[in-house]
Design a protein around this motif. Structure first.
Motif, short mmCIF file in Angstrom:
data_model
loop_
_atom_site.label_atom_id
_atom_site.label_comp_id
_atom_site.label_asym_id
_atom_site.label_seq_id
_atom_site.Cartn_x
_atom_site.Cartn_y
_atom_site.Cartn_z
N ILE A 47 31.61 51.52 6.06
CA ILE A 47 30.47 51.27 6.94
C ILE A 47 29.32 50.50 6.62
O ILE A 47 28.62 49.69 7.06
N LEU A 48 28.88 51.06 5.32
CA LEU A 48 27.54 50.31 4.89
C LEU A 48 28.09 48.83 4.58
O LEU A 48 27.10 47.81 4.61
N LEU A 49 29.11 48.72 4.00
CA LEU A 49 29.58 46.93 3.73
C LEU A 49 29.80 46.38 5.20
O LEU A 49 29.32 45.10 5.21
N VAL A 50 30.03 47.01 6.10
CA VAL A 50 30.27 46.22 7.45
C VAL A 50 28.83 45.92 7.97
O VAL A 50 28.56 44.85 8.71
N LEU A 51 28.10 47.02 7.85
CA LEU A 51 26.62 46.63 8.17
C LEU A 51 25.84 45.54 7.53
O LEU A 51 25.29 44.56 8.05
N MET A 52 26.20 45.21 6.21
CA MET A 52 25.62 44.12 5.33
C MET A 52 26.40 42.85 5.88
O MET A 52 25.92 41.87 5.85
N LEU A 53 27.68 42.92 6.21
CA LEU A 53 28.34 41.62 6.65
C LEU A 53 27.81 41.20 8.04
O LEU A 53 27.40 39.99 8.22
N VAL A 54 27.25 42.20 8.95
CA VAL A 54 26.82 42.04 10.16
C VAL A 54 25.47 41.30 10.03
O VAL A 54 24.86 40.30 10.37
N SER A 55 24.75 42.06 9.17
CA SER A 55 23.40 41.24 8.68
C SER A 55 23.35 39.60 8.22
O SER A 55 22.73 38.92 8.43
N GLY A 107 18.82 46.52 8.50
CA GLY A 107 18.39 47.17 7.41
C GLY A 107 17.93 48.41 7.48
O GLY A 107 18.04 49.18 6.39
N ILE A 108 17.46 48.81 8.61
CA ILE A 108 17.09 50.26 8.50
C ILE A 108 17.86 51.16 8.59
O ILE A 108 18.11 52.14 8.02
N LEU A 109 19.24 50.83 9.49
CA LEU A 109 20.42 51.63 9.50
C LEU A 109 21.00 51.67 8.05
O LEU A 109 21.60 52.90 7.66
N ALA A 110 21.01 50.59 7.29
CA ALA A 110 21.52 50.70 5.94
C ALA A 110 20.83 51.52 4.95
O ALA A 110 21.57 52.16 4.14
N GLY A 111 19.42 51.47 5.07
CA GLY A 111 18.68 52.12 4.17
C GLY A 111 19.09 53.61 4.58
O GLY A 111 19.14 54.69 3.38
N VAL A 112 18.76 53.95 5.70
CA VAL A 112 18.84 55.38 6.06
C VAL A 112 20.26 55.84 5.73
O VAL A 112 20.60 57.13 5.06
N PHE A 113 21.36 55.28 6.01
CA PHE A 113 22.75 55.57 5.93
C PHE A 113 23.04 55.75 4.37
O PHE A 113 23.51 56.80 3.78
N GLY A 114 22.55 54.91 3.69
CA GLY A 114 22.81 54.90 2.13
C GLY A 114 22.03 56.01 1.47
O GLY A 114 22.45 56.71 0.67
N GLU A 115 20.91 56.30 1.87
CA GLU A 115 19.98 57.38 1.23
C GLU A 115 20.76 58.67 1.54
O GLU A 115 20.70 59.59 0.86
N LYS A 116 21.04 58.87 2.96
CA LYS A 116 21.38 60.17 3.51
C LYS A 116 22.93 60.50 2.92
O LYS A 116 23.19 61.65 2.64
N ARG A 117 23.91 59.56 3.11
CA ARG A 117 25.24 59.90 2.87
C ARG A 117 25.88 59.76 1.54
O ARG A 117 26.45 60.37 0.78
N LEU A 118 25.45 58.19 1.08
CA LEU A 118 26.03 57.94 -0.12
C LEU A 118 25.52 58.47 -1.39
O LEU A 118 26.02 58.76 -2.39
N LEU A 150 23.62 44.27 -2.86
CA LEU A 150 24.89 44.10 -1.96
C LEU A 150 24.14 43.19 -0.73
O LEU A 150 24.93 42.33 -0.31
N THR A 151 23.08 43.73 -0.54
CA THR A 151 22.14 43.09 0.58
C THR A 151 21.66 41.74 0.41
O THR A 151 21.95 40.85 1.26
N LEU A 152 21.29 41.50 -0.94
CA LEU A 152 20.80 40.28 -1.28
C LEU A 152 22.15 39.12 -1.07
O LEU A 152 22.09 37.96 -0.56
N VAL A 153 23.17 39.66 -1.88
CA VAL A 153 24.52 38.58 -2.02
C VAL A 153 25.19 38.45 -0.57
O VAL A 153 25.39 37.45 -0.41
N LEU A 154 25.61 39.80 -0.19
CA LEU A 154 26.31 39.59 1.16
C LEU A 154 25.75 39.35 2.46
O LEU A 154 26.14 38.84 3.39
N GLY A 155 24.48 39.86 2.44
CA GLY A 155 23.51 39.64 3.76
C GLY A 155 22.62 38.53 3.68
O GLY A 155 22.10 38.47 4.86
N GLU A 156 22.31 37.67 2.59
CA GLU A 156 21.28 36.79 2.74
C GLU A 156 21.84 35.55 1.88
O GLU A 156 22.17 34.82 2.53
#
Length: 438
Positions: free
Chosen positions: A5-13, A67-78, A111-117
């Motif tokens: 799920i986190l990877l999908v969010l980064m790809l959409v970004s 970015g907000i969703l990825a941060g919250v999801f990563g912090e809480k779940r992963l 991952l955000t820098l590489v896959l998302g930017e």
């Protein structure tokens, strides 16, 4: 599953970042061509490119939310999963949670820098128009869905921008200098040959010239005097390489027409008596300030081959022909019996031998001179030398301007025929004023 799920969010970004860079860097001309060919995505890309605030606001909304969703999801779940992996290594729960959170932040940031930017933007730059046309329709749809929020962000941004003194209004989209740079880049890439590049640059230069800079000066004009005997007129035509001759009565200022050489020769060969006044055509008269492009329009409308240039006092300043325009584009065109001498010849020692009739804009470009003093008062290199001397030049006269020394090497009557231009050698060491090279 959480990592997917986190990877999908980064790809959409990354898609948002790719859309942003591709639309911003797309060449408008190519998008217009694609739109003309019926590509609907190109039309959407053109719309977004012409409304940057709407487009950028939409992109920023998408990237920020993800970015907000990825941060919250990563912090809480992963972080919880990583914390479980660290239990055998770290006993203290607070320390374990801190380390887990730090690891997740580093991993998500990377991952955000590489896959998302970075990777999406590089891809977007390499295939800008194609990707812009593919991603513009969904971006346009998102802009409509988020229209209220987009309008709020746009208005807020405008308010902040005005507060710092920046007003709206579009700057010129394409300047002549940008086109020149594109031509140079295309030549380096092999799209244009060097000859094609020079021809295009000459066309730009021609657009900035007037007929005064192209004309043959009055003193060099071959003309026929109606008051001279027919035999003299015929000898003048036969002894000249020109095909058209201005016709005056007593003086070139009393211009009455233009005579075509073949008309006289035809009458002479047939053994018929001929009259220059009866054979001549109506002259085309243009003011000396007429632009070169306007002169071409007049020449096509009048179906003539030359025009007489008239100065502000009503006298003839010179003659300009279609051949003069052609030479401005492709360079000097010597006649069959003339030596092939260009306007500028570089010598072995690095100095330049310059024709006095070289247009001043070519002179400036050749020596990379930004501006010359009182430039509106002369149109040739000879005129510049005369202006700097403040009198009629003589052979061996010298003037210095910026880092160049200009020496008069040949005079044609009262006209400067040739000048020698060479860099001024700067003194190295010694007393001030000692110009002897070391």
């Amino acid at each position: 599953m959480d990592f997917v799920i986190l990877l999908v969010l980064m790809l959409v970004s990354g898609l948002f970042a790719m859309a942003e860079i591709s639309i911003v860097s797309s060449r408008k001309v190519r998008l217009e061509q694609m739109a003309a060919d019926g590509h609907r995505g190109a039309s959407s890309a053109l719309y977004l490119a012409s409304h940057p605030m709407v487009f950028l606001s939409t992109i920023q909304i998408g990237i920020t939310v993800i970015g907000i969703l990825a941060g919250v999801f990563g912090e809480k779940r992963l972080a919880a999963h990583v914390g479980q992996w660290l239990e055998p290594l770290v006993e203290a729960a607070p320390t374990r949670e801190l380390i887990a959170s730090a690891l997740i932040v580093v991993a998500v940031t990377y991952l955000t820098l590489v896959l998302g930017e970075l990777a999406p933007k590089r891809i977007g730059l390499h295939h800008a128009e194609r990707i812009a046309a593919a991603l513009a329709p969904p971006m346009n749809l998102l802009a409509r869905v988020a229209s209220p929020l987009v309008k709020l962000l746009t208005a807020s941004t405008d308010l902040v921008v005005r507060a710092v003194g920046i007003r709206g209004g579009k700057t010129e989209e394409v300047t002549e200098e940008e086109v020149r740079i594109l031509i140079e880049q295309a030549t380096r890439a092999g799209v244009f040959t060097t000859a094609e590049e020079e021809l295009l640059k000459s066309a730009f230069r021609l657009a900035d010239r007037d007929v005064q800079m192209l004309m043959t000066p009055r003193t060099e004009v071959d003309w026929i005097d109606l008051e001279s005997p027919p035999e003299e007129q015929l000898r003048r035509v036969a002894g000249s390489r020109h095909s058209r001759f201005p016709v005056g009565r007593g003086s070139l200022d009393n211009i009455e027409g233009v005579l075509v050489a073949k008309d006289i020769l035809h009458e002479s060969i047939e053994g018929q008596e001929w009259d220059a006044a009866a054979l001549m055509q109506k002259p085309l008269l243009v003011p000396e300030g007429t632009s070169a492009l306007r002169f071409l329009e007049l020449l096509k409308a009048e179906r003539g081959g030359l025009a007489m240039v008239i100065d502000e006092y009503g006298g003839v300043a010179g003659l300009v022909s279609l051949a003069d325009v052609l030479e401005a584009l492709v360079g000097e065109l010597p006649g069959i019996d003339e030596p092939d001498e260009g306007m500028a010849v570089q010598r072995a020692d690095g100095s330049w031998l310059i024709d006095g009739l070289m247009p001043i804009d070519q002179f400036k470009e050749l020596f990379d001179l930004a501006a010359l003093p009182d430039e509106a008062q002369y149109v040739t290199a000879a005129g510049f030398v005369m202006h700097e001397l403040g009198r009629l030049p003589r052979a061996a006269d010298r003037v210095e301007f910026e880092s160049y020394e200009i020496e008069v090497v040949d005079m044609d009557g009262k006209r400067v025929d040739k000048v020698l231009v060479q860099p001024v050698l700067e003194p190295q060491g010694g007393e001030p004023g000692d110009s002897q090279p070391t």
